[in-house]
Design a protein around this motif. Structure first.
Motif, PDB file in Angstrom:
ATOM      1  N   UNK A 110      95.417  56.853  33.177  1.00 17.16           N
ATOM      2  CA  UNK A 110      95.368  54.957  34.491  1.00 17.16           C
ATOM      3  C   UNK A 110      94.578  55.034  35.166  1.00 17.16           C
ATOM      4  N   UNK A 111      93.647  56.499  35.635  1.00 18.60           N
ATOM      5  CA  UNK A 111      93.229  56.437  36.841  1.00 18.60           C
ATOM      6  C   UNK A 111      92.003  55.160  36.829  1.00 18.60           C
ATOM      7  N   UNK A 112      92.280  54.166  38.102  1.00 22.30           N
ATOM      8  CA  UNK A 112      90.562  53.592  38.153  1.00 22.30           C
ATOM      9  C   UNK A 112      90.953  52.050  37.291  1.00 22.30           C
ATOM     10  N   UNK A 113      91.931  52.437  36.858  1.00 22.31           N
ATOM     11  CA  UNK A 113      92.841  50.581  36.309  1.00 22.31           C
ATOM     12  C   UNK A 113      93.360  49.901  37.512  1.00 22.31           C
ATOM     13  N   UNK A 114      93.340  48.144  37.776  1.00 22.79           N
ATOM     14  CA  UNK A 114      94.251  47.815  38.405  1.00 22.79           C
ATOM     15  C   UNK A 114      94.941  47.293  37.807  1.00 22.79           C
ATOM     16  N   UNK A 115      96.093  47.463  38.890  1.00 20.60           N
ATOM     17  CA  UNK A 115      97.838  46.900  38.381  1.00 20.60           C
ATOM     18  C   UNK A 115      98.036  45.749  38.245  1.00 20.60           C
ATOM     19  N   UNK A 164     101.304  35.755  46.557  1.00 26.17           N
ATOM     20  CA  UNK A 164      99.657  36.388  46.123  1.00 26.17           C
ATOM     21  C   UNK A 164      99.869  36.961  45.211  1.00 26.17           C
ATOM     22  N   UNK A 165      99.310  37.122  44.348  1.00 33.51           N
ATOM     23  CA  UNK A 165      98.653  38.902  43.752  1.00 33.51           C
ATOM     24  C   UNK A 165      98.565  39.823  44.207  1.00 33.51           C
ATOM     25  N   UNK A 166      97.945  41.027  44.296  1.00 30.62           N
ATOM     26  CA  UNK A 166      97.619  41.689  44.973  1.00 30.62           C
ATOM     27  C   UNK A 166      97.594  42.439  43.613  1.00 30.62           C
ATOM     28  N   UNK A 167      96.029  43.447  43.873  1.00 27.41           N
ATOM     29  CA  UNK A 167      95.998  44.632  43.203  1.00 27.41           C
ATOM     30  C   UNK A 167      95.834  45.778  43.391  1.00 27.41           C
ATOM     31  N   UNK A 206      95.000  53.895  45.888  1.00 27.23           N
ATOM     32  CA  UNK A 206      95.203  53.381  47.168  1.00 27.23           C
ATOM     33  C   UNK A 206      96.806  54.512  46.900  1.00 27.23           C
ATOM     34  N   UNK A 207      97.899  54.915  46.343  1.00 22.63           N
ATOM     35  CA  UNK A 207      98.938  56.223  46.734  1.00 22.63           C
ATOM     36  C   UNK A 207      98.446  57.075  47.325  1.00 22.63           C
ATOM     37  N   UNK A 208      97.024  57.337  47.516  1.00 25.53           N
ATOM     38  CA  UNK A 208      96.869  57.954  48.585  1.00 25.53           C
ATOM     39  C   UNK A 208      97.142  57.768  49.889  1.00 25.53           C
ATOM     40  N   UNK A 209      97.242  57.025  49.908  1.00 24.63           N
ATOM     41  CA  UNK A 209      98.139  56.146  51.681  1.00 24.63           C
ATOM     42  C   UNK A 209      99.332  56.438  51.791  1.00 24.63           C
ATOM     43  N   UNK A 210     100.022  56.893  50.616  1.00 22.72           N
ATOM     44  CA  UNK A 210     101.333  58.052  50.906  1.00 22.72           C
ATOM     45  C   UNK A 210     101.868  58.786  51.413  1.00 22.72           C
ATOM     46  N   UNK A 211     102.337  59.756  52.162  1.00 25.46           N
ATOM     47  CA  UNK A 211     102.627  61.187  52.817  1.00 25.46           C
ATOM     48  C   UNK A 211     102.884  61.230  51.206  1.00 25.46           C
ATOM     49  N   UNK A 229     108.520  51.895  54.529  1.00 29.49           N
ATOM     50  CA  UNK A 229     107.060  52.589  54.280  1.00 29.49           C
ATOM     51  C   UNK A 229     105.856  52.104  53.267  1.00 29.49           C
ATOM     52  N   UNK A 230     106.710  52.679  51.809  1.00 23.49           N
ATOM     53  CA  UNK A 230     106.447  52.237  51.016  1.00 23.49           C
ATOM     54  C   UNK A 230     105.803  51.063  50.438  1.00 23.49           C
ATOM     55  N   UNK A 231     106.549  50.380  50.607  1.00 24.37           N
ATOM     56  CA  UNK A 231     106.352  48.906  50.258  1.00 24.37           C
ATOM     57  C   UNK A 231     105.294  47.935  51.077  1.00 24.37           C
ATOM     58  N   UNK A 232     105.629  48.342  51.807  1.00 23.21           N
ATOM     59  CA  UNK A 232     104.363  48.044  53.636  1.00 23.21           C
ATOM     60  C   UNK A 232     103.295  48.643  53.159  1.00 23.21           C
ATOM     61  N   UNK A 233     103.209  49.952  52.572  1.00 17.51           N
ATOM     62  CA  UNK A 233     101.583  50.361  52.657  1.00 17.51           C
ATOM     63  C   UNK A 233     101.496  49.429  51.905  1.00 17.51           C
ATOM     64  N   UNK A 234     101.750  49.581  50.425  1.00 20.08           N
ATOM     65  CA  UNK A 234     101.518  48.936  49.188  1.00 20.08           C
ATOM     66  C   UNK A 234     101.538  47.890  49.035  1.00 20.08           C
ATOM     67  N   UNK A 235     101.620  46.874  49.900  1.00 23.30           N
ATOM     68  CA  UNK A 235     101.827  45.399  49.403  1.00 23.30           C
ATOM     69  C   UNK A 235     103.003  45.229  49.124  1.00 23.30           C
ATOM     70  N   UNK A 236     104.134  45.751  48.387  1.00 23.25           N
ATOM     71  CA  UNK A 236     105.162  44.868  48.064  1.00 23.25           C
ATOM     72  C   UNK A 236     105.986  44.531  48.532  1.00 23.25           C
ATOM     73  N   UNK A 237     106.929  43.955  48.113  1.00 22.52           N
ATOM     74  CA  UNK A 237     107.856  42.310  48.713  1.00 22.52           C
ATOM     75  C   UNK A 237     109.255  43.596  47.975  1.00 22.52           C
ATOM     76  N   UNK A 238     109.595  43.974  47.124  1.00 18.38           N
ATOM     77  CA  UNK A 238     111.034  45.397  46.888  1.00 18.38           C
ATOM     78  C   UNK A 238     110.649  46.296  47.055  1.00 18.38           C
ATOM     79  N   UNK A 239     112.567  46.753  46.674  1.00 12.91           N
ATOM     80  CA  UNK A 239     112.339  48.072  46.020  1.00 12.91           C
ATOM     81  C   UNK A 239     111.586  48.406  45.180  1.00 12.91           C
TER      82      UNK A 239
END
Length: 105
Positions: free
Chosen positions: A1-6, A22-25, A30-35, A71-81
């Protein structure tokens, strides 16, 4: 799955019957931004446990779980849990530790 866009954001919402937005890829990198602790919380989201259960399981305060989820939802640009849990489920293979690493002292 590495390199794939979701598709997350509006894309996830549409799949579960929610509204637009607005959909975001999101790429796996990008998971590397998480602690490390955020990754740990993120990796157990698909199990469907509430904050209290997650806190007990991870040995942290419930308030800390909430802070990590925010923090996770903000960093990943998500709207919800829910979006975070869906994304975590899709990336679960990449989030699990390699069994070979578990044998090391």
């Amino acid at each position: 799955m590495h390199g794939e866009r979701l598709q997350v954001g509006g894309g996830v919402g549409r799949r579960i019957g929610g509204g637009g937005g607005r959909p975001a890829s999101v790429e796996g990198s990008v998971l590397q931004v998480l602690t490390p602790r955020e990754l740990e919380v993120f990796s157990v989201l698909p199990d469907g446990e509430g904050n209290r259960e997650l806190a007990r399981r991870l040995g942290i305060a419930e308030r800390t779980v909430k802070a990590h989820l925010t923090s996770i939802t903000r960093k990943l640009g998500l709207r919800s849990r829910v979006e975070a849990a869906l994304l975590s489920a899709e990336w679960s293979d990449d989030l699990r530790p390699d069994p070979k690493d578990l044998d090391r002292p």
